[in-house]
Design an enzyme around this catalytic site. Structure first.
Site, short mmCIF file in Angstrom:
data_model
loop_
_atom_site.label_atom_id
_atom_site.label_comp_id
_atom_site.label_asym_id
_atom_site.label_seq_id
_atom_site.Cartn_x
_atom_site.Cartn_y
_atom_site.Cartn_z
N GLY A 1 0.84 -1.19 0.00
CA GLY A 1 0.00 0.00 0.00
C GLY A 1 0.88 1.25 0.00
O GLY A 1 0.62 2.21 -0.71
N ALA A 2 1.95 1.19 0.80
CA ALA A 2 2.87 2.31 0.92
C ALA A 2 4.13 1.81 1.61
O ALA A 2 4.14 0.73 2.18
CB ALA A 2 2.24 3.43 1.75
N MET A 3 5.20 2.61 1.55
CA MET A 3 6.46 2.21 2.20
C MET A 3 7.09 3.41 2.88
O MET A 3 7.26 4.46 2.27
CB MET A 3 7.40 1.61 1.15
CG MET A 3 8.78 1.26 1.69
SD MET A 3 8.69 -0.06 2.95
CE MET A 3 10.09 0.39 3.98
N GLU A 4 7.47 3.19 4.16
CA GLU A 4 7.90 4.28 5.04
C GLU A 4 9.35 4.70 4.87
O GLU A 4 10.00 5.04 5.87
CB GLU A 4 7.65 3.87 6.49
CG GLU A 4 8.56 2.75 7.03
CD GLU A 4 7.98 1.35 6.92
OE1 GLU A 4 7.11 1.14 6.07
OE2 GLU A 4 8.42 0.46 7.69
N ASN A 5 9.91 4.69 3.64
CA ASN A 5 11.29 5.15 3.47
C ASN A 5 11.47 6.48 4.20
O ASN A 5 10.64 7.38 4.08
CB ASN A 5 11.58 5.36 1.98
CG ASN A 5 11.09 4.21 1.15
OD1 ASN A 5 11.50 3.08 1.34
ND2 ASN A 5 10.16 4.49 0.25
N HIS B 1 -0.14 5.97 9.22
CA HIS B 1 0.65 4.76 9.43
C HIS B 1 2.12 5.00 9.05
O HIS B 1 3.03 4.71 9.83
CB HIS B 1 0.04 3.63 8.58
CG HIS B 1 0.75 2.32 8.67
ND1 HIS B 1 0.20 1.21 9.27
CD2 HIS B 1 1.96 1.90 8.22
CE1 HIS B 1 1.03 0.20 9.19
NE2 HIS B 1 2.12 0.60 8.55
N GLU B 2 2.33 5.55 7.88
CA GLU B 2 3.71 5.74 7.40
C GLU B 2 4.43 6.80 8.22
O GLU B 2 5.61 6.65 8.55
CB GLU B 2 3.74 6.09 5.92
CG GLU B 2 3.03 5.09 5.00
CD GLU B 2 3.41 3.64 5.23
OE1 GLU B 2 4.57 3.38 5.61
OE2 GLU B 2 2.55 2.76 5.03
N HIS C 1 5.74 5.47 11.42
CA HIS C 1 6.99 4.71 11.27
C HIS C 1 8.23 5.61 11.27
O HIS C 1 9.34 5.12 11.49
CB HIS C 1 7.01 3.97 9.94
CG HIS C 1 6.31 2.64 9.93
ND1 HIS C 1 6.54 1.67 10.87
CD2 HIS C 1 5.44 2.09 9.04
CE1 HIS C 1 5.82 0.59 10.57
NE2 HIS C 1 5.14 0.82 9.47
N GLU D 1 5.03 -3.29 12.69
CA GLU D 1 3.81 -3.14 11.88
C GLU D 1 2.55 -3.07 12.75
O GLU D 1 1.62 -2.33 12.43
CB GLU D 1 3.70 -4.27 10.87
CG GLU D 1 4.75 -4.19 9.76
CD GLU D 1 4.78 -2.84 9.04
OE1 GLU D 1 3.85 -2.04 9.19
OE2 GLU D 1 5.77 -2.58 8.34
ZN LIG Z 1 3.93 -0.36 8.21
#
Ligand SMILES: [Zn+2]
Ligand SMILES: *[C@@H]1O[C@H](CO)[C@@H](O)[C@H](O)[C@H]1NC(C)=O
Ligand SMILES: *[C@@H]1O[C@H](CO)[C@@H](O)[C@H](O)[C@H]1NC(C)=O
Ligand SMILES: *[C@@H]1O[C@H](CO)[C@@H](O)[C@H](O)[C@H]1NC(C)=O
Ligand SMILES: *[C@@H]1O[C@H](CO)[C@@H](O)[C@H](O)[C@H]1NC(C)=O
Ligand SMILES: *[C@@H]1O[C@H](CO)[C@@H](O)[C@H](O)[C@H]1NC(C)=O
Ligand SMILES: *[C@@H]1O[C@H](CO)[C@@H](O)[C@H](O)[C@H]1NC(C)=O
Ligand SMILES: *[C@@H]1O[C@H](CO)[C@@H](O)[C@H](O)[C@H]1NC(C)=O
Length: 747
Positions: free
Chosen positions: A348-352, A384-385, A388, A407
């Site tokens: 869905g998404a990535m927390e870079n 959410h991201e 993180h 997570e």
């Molecule tokens: Zn996550």
């Protein structure tokens, strides 16, 4: 990373008919149900959700040489990397795209060794002028052994360098390599995403490193505990924009291999894990704002930005970022926060860190076409991201076996962040449908697995990938919500804040968080029956959850491992024999009582005994506890009666719970199906989203089961009858379907 959760479809309006007598339909339904069920003795998760597999797979024992081991030896520790990458957005031959690069890593030898193992996957390493594929030098021009032999160990994804002498403990070295990789459309590592704009095909180079694909972009010590600083430089075509974790320092035009290209140099990153790196080249546009010195930018395809589709994300990012700074008592440590919408994206998404990537539908909001549930998923996923950025990025779990904490935590606090951005939505309640009920369906199977895994069992990339499941995300979120509730939010955040302070830029194991929560408990008046560690172990180290049964005639309260299929056999041993330390919030006849605990297999809790015929008990208020509840028949009947006569006496989340618990207890053959169906009788008075959604989730199963059976007609008539008042209610508040209601749940 965030999963592709979809918020359920809106409650369906079935039609307008006059129903038949409800009770006879319910009884007929339950008879056919049990017939169908015995024909078809198979249990599936109610949600149509994912099923889980045991992450432990057996492997033949590999030879002992270090390059056959999936974990790096503890001999070398990186300090920083200088990486230059040049993705080609035009194919070098049909459908074949590449990137080239060079990298130098400075590392310290912490244990004498004559072997260098560094991750490298699917990269072709260039032979340098001395005939070797890597160049090793020592800092301060100390002497250095030479490379005796080198090769790529493809199975374990290493570049292996054997030296003709030892590296010296305490000495720092530089390892330089040049390489070529394919910019494939495989959604992992450095990859390409393709889309059409005004009939023209456009190519983006972008990354997804989590969990183990940074090694596909450049050689690196690709484990989360091997944090380092990164100096990134990207070469890219004229007219394109390059982004990375750090802020751009400068962009210049250079001549490289006879081509004019742009060279963008980025600020050094903070000390961070490799899986959080990101490099993106595109011709995107952006919008920006600044909040307390932090620049917020939203990047997307030019037409999407022009149409204002990034505006919603830009509007809510600042407030959510501020909320988390306060929640964590920790300033956002980077000068900028970029978020970018990628047409081809796996999760869905990535927390870079500093450059969060999203699927387009998870970041872009089109006010003419997107639904309110799209808007909700954008708000929760951004929260959410951003959560993180601290929990996961600033403080990182040492190894992937603790992924559930990372997570699960973000999946819990995403509701708190979204609630800050949209305080009128009551979005926090929805965790019960989207996570608790969703994962109950999976965790009630005998094949489920505990939240926590042993470090030794999670070593291969495929084993790591398997951990990104509903247990880690939704059960993790559910038990942390329970923990936060019984500690109180004040104590939970206090422990969290001291945890983040102690471990900033470092790594932890999950018990480090428990220790800080315990310190906060010790300094407070909160009274627990046991330590945080002992309570939580019962939820973390064994799979599943209990059904708590309350006998209101005797006050006897007992627990049992809840299994959807009562005939399934649990073969996995549990350190606690499938018993839990269960916090119980409850009410008696509409009045909230003092919370209590179930500490044994069964216990008499005198307060739960009722003496008056009019009194009833309702446990697990707001479903903050990760368990189901059953009662004696008399109490069930009183609850059904309360639902029918005055459902407002029961909180809305618990109305959804009574329906969901009853249907699932019936499937597990703990209560009769008639009793479950009877929880739908009151629905003709119910105008709230959550109980209806819960009923629909459960009735879906009946629809599938009774399709083409003799009770299908009566069932439809019955449900049509139940839904008419709801239809009329919405007709009223929408002025005959002419205007959108204001409430989020109403929409
Ligand atoms: Zn996550
Ligand atoms: C990496 O780049 C930084 C900044 O330009 C420089 O200070 C450092 O010496 C470089 N490190 C190596 C190993 O070349
Ligand atoms: C790497 O080398 C192999 C073997 O020569 C070749 O087939 C492959 O195309 C190369 N990959 C790239 C990205 O150049
Ligand atoms: C947006 O970015 C532009 C260009 O970088 C900059 O000049 C401007 O100050 C930024 N605006 C805000 C509100 O940060
Ligand atoms: C963003 O905020 C502005 C200013 O408050 C508002 O006018 C606009 O409607 C918002 N956009 C969206 C998509 O919510
Ligand atoms: C952390 O809390 C202290 C005490 O309440 C406060 O003074 C400080 O501003 C907070 N820091 C952040 C970054 O929120
Ligand atoms: C909390 O208090 C208990 C009882 O006094 C003590 O045994 C324990 O070590 C304390 N824990 C922490 C983390 O301070
Ligand atoms: C809805 O339509 C009915 C008849 O079709 C009419 O009597 C009623 O006034 C309308 N209500 C509204 C709010 O427009």
């Amino acid at each position: 990373m965030a999963k592709g959760f979809f918020i359920s479809k809106i409650v369906g309006i079935v039609g307008i008919f006059v129903g038949v007598a409800a009770l006879s339909t319910i009884i007929a339904l339950s008879v056919v149900y049990s017939q169908e069920r015995s024909k078809n003795n198979q249990v599936q998760p109610t949600d149509g959700g994912e099923t889980t597999t045991n992450p432990i797979t057996t492997t033949p024992t590999p030879p002992n040489d270090p390059w056959y081991q999936y974990r790096l030896p503890k001999t070398l520790v990186p300090d920083h990397y200088n990486v230059t990458l040049w993705p080609r957005l035009k194919p070098v031959s049909t459908d074949f795209y590449i990137f080239t690069g060079d990298s130098v890593v400075e590392f310290e030898c912490v244990e004498e060794t004559d072997l260098i193992l560094i991750h490298s996957n699917k990269l072709n390493h260039t032979t340098l002028s001395d005939g070797k594929i890597a160049r090793l030098t020592a800092v301060n021009s100390a002497s250095v052994p030479s490379i005796k032999s080198s090769w790529l160990q493809t199975e374990t994804q290493y570049l292996v360098l054997q030296l003709d002498g030892k590296l010296v403990k305490g000495q720092r070295y530089h390892l330089y390599t040049e390489f070529t990789g394919e910019l494939a459309d495989d959604l992992g590592g450095f990859y390409r995403s393709v889309y059409q704009e005004n009939g023209v095909e456009k190519v983006i180079a972008t990354t997804q490193m989590q969990a183990t694909d940074a090694r596909k972009a450049f050689p690196c010590f690709d484990e989360p505990a091997l944090k380092a600083y990164f100096h990134i430089t990207l070469l890219h075509d004229l007219g394109t924009v390059a982004l990375s974790n750090g802020k751009e320092i400068e962009t210049t035009t250079i001549n490289k291999e006879g081509e004019e290209v742009l060279k963008t140099v980025f600020e050094r990153t903070e000390k961070m894990s490799t899986y959080l790196l990101a490099f993106i080249v595109s011709d995107y546009d952006h919008i920006n704002s600044t909040i307390d010195g932090v620049e917020i930018r939203i990047y997307a395809r030019k037409p999407a930005i022009a149409a204002g589709e990034g505006d919603y994300a830009l509007n809510i990012t600042g407030p959510i970022l501020k909320f988390f700074e306060e929640y964590y008592n920790s300033s956002y440590p980077l000068p900028k926060s970029d978020q970018i919408a990628i047409p081809d994206f796996n999760a869905g998404a990535m927390e870079n860190w500093g450059l969060i990537t999203y699927r387009e539908a998870r970041l872009l909001y089109d006010k003419d076409f997107s639904s309110n549930s799209n808007k909700q998923s954008i708000a929760t996923i951004i929260a959410h991201e951003l959560a993180h950025m601290w929990f996961g990025n600033l403080v990182t779990l040492r190894w992937w076996n603790d992924l559930w904490l990372n997570e699960g935590f973000a999946s819990y606090v995403e509701y708190l962040g979204a609630d800050k951005a949209e305080p009128t939505w009551n979005v926090k309640d929805l965790i019960v449908l989207s996570d608790v009920h969703r994962v109950f369906a999976v965790d009630a199977l005998a094949t489920s697995h505990p939240l926590s895994s042993n470090e030794e069992d999670i070593i291969k990339p495929a084993q790591i990938s398997e951990l990104f499941d509903a247990i880690s995300y939704s059960k993790g979120a559910s038990v942390l919500r329970m923990l936060s509730d019984f500690l109180t939010e004040e104590i939970f955040t206090k422990g969290l804040q001291s945890y983040l302070k102690e471990f900033a830029f470092g790594n932890t194991v999950y018990t480090d968080l428990w220790k800080h929560l315990q310190m906060a408990v010790n300094a407070s008046a909160v009274d627990l029956p046991s330590s945080v560690n002992d309570i939580m172990n019962t939820w973390v180290l064994q799979m599943g959850f209990p059904v708590v049964t309350i006998n209101t005639a005797s006050g006897l309260v007992s627990q049992k491992h809840f299994l959807l299929d009562p005939d399934s056999e649990v073969t996995a041993p549990s350190p606690f024999n499938y018993e839990w330390i269960v916090p119980i919030k409850w009410m008696k006849t509409g009045t909230v009582q003092k919370p209590t605990w179930l500490l044994a297999k069964s216990e008499t809790i005198n307060d739960m005994k009722v003496t008056e015929a009019s009194e009833w008990v309702l446990a697990n208020l707001d479903v903050v506890g990760y368990y189901r509840v059953n009662y004696d028949d008399s109490n069930w009947n009183k609850l059904l009666n309360a639902l029918t006569t005055n459902h407002g006496a029961i909180p809305v989340i618990n109305r959804a719970q009574l329906v969901d618990d009853a249907f699932n207890l019936a499937r597990a053959k703990i209560i009769p199906t008639v009793q479950a169906l009877q929880t739908t009788v009151y629905l003709k008075n119910e105008m709230e989203y959550m109980p209806w959604k819960s009923a629909l989730n459960n009735l879906d199963f009946f629809y599938l089961m009774f399709d083409r059976s003799e009770v299908y007609g009566p069932m439809q008539d019955y449900l049509k009858n139940q839904v008419v008042p709801l239809f009329e209610h919405y007709k009223g508040i929408t002025d005959n379907w002419s205007k959108v209601p204001t409430g989020h749940m109403d929409q």
